[in-house]
Design an enzyme around this catalytic site. Structure first.
Site, PDB file in Angstrom:
ATOM      1  N   HIS A 150     -18.569   8.233 -38.734  1.00  0.00           N
ATOM      2  CA  HIS A 150     -19.855   7.889 -38.125  1.00  0.00           C
ATOM      3  C   HIS A 150     -20.939   8.154 -39.161  1.00  0.00           C
ATOM      4  O   HIS A 150     -21.517   9.233 -39.221  1.00  0.00           O
ATOM      5  CB  HIS A 150     -20.065   8.729 -36.865  1.00  0.00           C
ATOM      6  CG  HIS A 150     -21.237   8.289 -36.054  1.00  0.00           C
ATOM      7  ND1 HIS A 150     -21.808   9.083 -35.103  1.00  0.00           N
ATOM      8  CD2 HIS A 150     -21.959   7.141 -36.047  1.00  0.00           C
ATOM      9  CE1 HIS A 150     -22.813   8.455 -34.542  1.00  0.00           C
ATOM     10  NE2 HIS A 150     -22.927   7.267 -35.111  1.00  0.00           N
TER      11      HIS A 150
ATOM     12  N   GLY B 122     -24.928  11.426 -39.040  1.00  0.00           N
ATOM     13  CA  GLY B 122     -25.686  12.022 -37.951  1.00  0.00           C
ATOM     14  C   GLY B 122     -25.417  11.292 -36.647  1.00  0.00           C
ATOM     15  O   GLY B 122     -24.850  10.208 -36.629  1.00  0.00           O
TER      16      GLY B 122
ATOM     17  N   SER C 288     -26.373   9.301 -33.091  1.00  0.00           N
ATOM     18  CA  SER C 288     -27.240   8.155 -32.829  1.00  0.00           C
ATOM     19  C   SER C 288     -28.680   8.624 -32.686  1.00  0.00           C
ATOM     20  O   SER C 288     -28.953   9.621 -32.015  1.00  0.00           O
ATOM     21  CB  SER C 288     -26.801   7.440 -31.551  1.00  0.00           C
ATOM     22  OG  SER C 288     -25.532   6.862 -31.747  1.00  0.00           O
ATOM     23  N   GLY C 289     -29.596   7.931 -33.328  1.00  0.00           N
ATOM     24  CA  GLY C 289     -31.006   8.285 -33.266  1.00  0.00           C
ATOM     25  C   GLY C 289     -31.449   9.287 -34.312  1.00  0.00           C
ATOM     26  O   GLY C 289     -32.621   9.674 -34.348  1.00  0.00           O
TER      27      GLY C 289
ATOM     28  N   GLY D  19     -31.648   8.829 -37.524  1.00  0.00           N
ATOM     29  CA  GLY D  19     -32.353   8.211 -38.632  1.00  0.00           C
ATOM     30  C   GLY D  19     -31.473   7.632 -39.723  1.00  0.00           C
ATOM     31  O   GLY D  19     -31.960   7.303 -40.802  1.00  0.00           O
ATOM     32  N   LYS D  20     -30.176   7.470 -39.446  1.00  0.00           N
ATOM     33  CA  LYS D  20     -29.252   6.933 -40.457  1.00  0.00           C
ATOM     34  C   LYS D  20     -29.685   5.547 -40.939  1.00  0.00           C
ATOM     35  O   LYS D  20     -29.827   5.307 -42.134  1.00  0.00           O
ATOM     36  CB  LYS D  20     -27.821   6.838 -39.901  1.00  0.00           C
ATOM     37  CG  LYS D  20     -27.186   8.150 -39.518  1.00  0.00           C
ATOM     38  CD  LYS D  20     -25.762   7.971 -39.038  1.00  0.00           C
ATOM     39  CE  LYS D  20     -25.599   7.066 -37.842  1.00  0.00           C
ATOM     40  NZ  LYS D  20     -26.159   7.579 -36.597  1.00  0.00           N
ATOM     41  N   SER D  21     -29.897   4.636 -40.000  1.00  0.00           N
ATOM     42  CA  SER D  21     -30.242   3.262 -40.358  1.00  0.00           C
ATOM     43  C   SER D  21     -31.624   3.178 -40.993  1.00  0.00           C
ATOM     44  O   SER D  21     -31.837   2.416 -41.943  1.00  0.00           O
ATOM     45  CB  SER D  21     -30.190   2.354 -39.125  1.00  0.00           C
ATOM     46  OG  SER D  21     -28.896   2.355 -38.574  1.00  0.00           O
TER      47      SER D  21
ATOM     48  N   ASP E 224     -24.047   2.613 -39.636  1.00  0.00           N
ATOM     49  CA  ASP E 224     -23.566   3.360 -38.466  1.00  0.00           C
ATOM     50  C   ASP E 224     -22.092   3.772 -38.521  1.00  0.00           C
ATOM     51  O   ASP E 224     -21.742   4.844 -38.076  1.00  0.00           O
ATOM     52  CB  ASP E 224     -23.848   2.612 -37.168  1.00  0.00           C
ATOM     53  CG  ASP E 224     -23.754   3.539 -35.967  1.00  0.00           C
ATOM     54  OD1 ASP E 224     -24.368   4.627 -36.013  1.00  0.00           O
ATOM     55  OD2 ASP E 224     -23.058   3.196 -34.997  1.00  0.00           O
TER      56      ASP E 224
ATOM     57  N   GLU F 130     -28.824  -2.314 -38.092  1.00  0.00           N
ATOM     58  CA  GLU F 130     -29.668  -2.280 -36.905  1.00  0.00           C
ATOM     59  C   GLU F 130     -31.020  -1.677 -37.251  1.00  0.00           C
ATOM     60  O   GLU F 130     -31.100  -0.552 -37.725  1.00  0.00           O
ATOM     61  CB  GLU F 130     -29.026  -1.451 -35.793  1.00  0.00           C
ATOM     62  CG  GLU F 130     -29.890  -1.380 -34.554  1.00  0.00           C
ATOM     63  CD  GLU F 130     -29.360  -0.462 -33.478  1.00  0.00           C
ATOM     64  OE1 GLU F 130     -30.113  -0.174 -32.533  1.00  0.00           O
ATOM     65  OE2 GLU F 130     -28.197  -0.017 -33.586  1.00  0.00           O
TER      66      GLU F 130
ATOM     67  N   ARG G 144     -34.719  25.707 -46.693  1.00  0.00           N
ATOM     68  CA  ARG G 144     -35.695  25.571 -47.768  1.00  0.00           C
ATOM     69  C   ARG G 144     -35.016  25.721 -49.129  1.00  0.00           C
ATOM     70  O   ARG G 144     -35.224  24.924 -50.036  1.00  0.00           O
ATOM     71  CB  ARG G 144     -36.793  26.618 -47.593  1.00  0.00           C
ATOM     72  CG  ARG G 144     -37.890  26.462 -48.591  1.00  0.00           C
ATOM     73  CD  ARG G 144     -39.045  27.368 -48.275  1.00  0.00           C
ATOM     74  NE  ARG G 144     -40.081  27.218 -49.286  1.00  0.00           N
ATOM     75  CZ  ARG G 144     -41.165  27.929 -49.299  1.00  0.00           C
ATOM     76  NH1 ARG G 144     -41.376  28.825 -48.364  1.00  0.00           N
ATOM     77  NH2 ARG G 144     -42.057  27.746 -50.247  1.00  0.00           N
TER      78      ARG G 144
END
Length: 143
Positions: free
Chosen positions: A10, A25, A27-28, A30-32, A49, A73, A102
């Site tokens: 994934h 990561g 879904s949601g 920020g991969k795409s 994705d 997407e 950090r």
């Protein structure tokens, strides 16, 4: 590590300076979006994705599963058709889910098909994220 071994992870993946960077990561996360920003900086899409990782001639490579090859997407816009690359050597994984230290005290690794690759944590939505991906890969190449 056996030639012909494969798995789907994934992750979105981008070819940066000839090496695959896996953006991992939920879904949601920020991969795409991060992949699109890296592509805008001149790098190439491998897959969005889901990424097929496989062993060929003893090397861990990244490609797109055939059903999603060349598709990315873009939330709010839909599916974009883009050129893509296959069989790119995997050099780095970026985790987008966890906290970003950090000053990381220890190096982390991800093992895929018996091959260990460096694993870094970044905030995909930070304005500097595409630059940090490039710098992290440069650092790994220098080792």
């Amino acid at each position: 590590m056996r030639d012909g071994s494969s798995d789907i992870v994934h992750a979105s993946s981008v070819a940066v300076h000839g090496f695959a960077v896996l953006l991992m990561g939920v879904s949601g996360s920020g991969k795409s979006d991060l992949a699109l920003r890296l592509i805008d900086r001149g790098h190439g899409l491998i897959s969005d994705d889901r990424t097929l990782v496989h062993i060929k001639e003893g090397r861990l490579l990244a490609s797109a599963p055939p059903t999603i090859a060349g598709k990315l997407e873009a939330r709010g816009l839909g599916i974009l058709e883009l050129p893509h690359q296959d069989d790119v050597p995997v050099a780095l994984a970026i985790g987008l889910d966890g906290p970003v230290e950090r000053f990381p005290l220890e190096e982390k690794e991800l093992t895929l098909l018996g091959t260990s690759i460096p694993l870094l944590a970044l905030n995909a939505r930070a304005a500097s994220a595409p630059i940090l991906v490039e710098k992290a890969l440069d650092r790994e190449e220098a080792r």
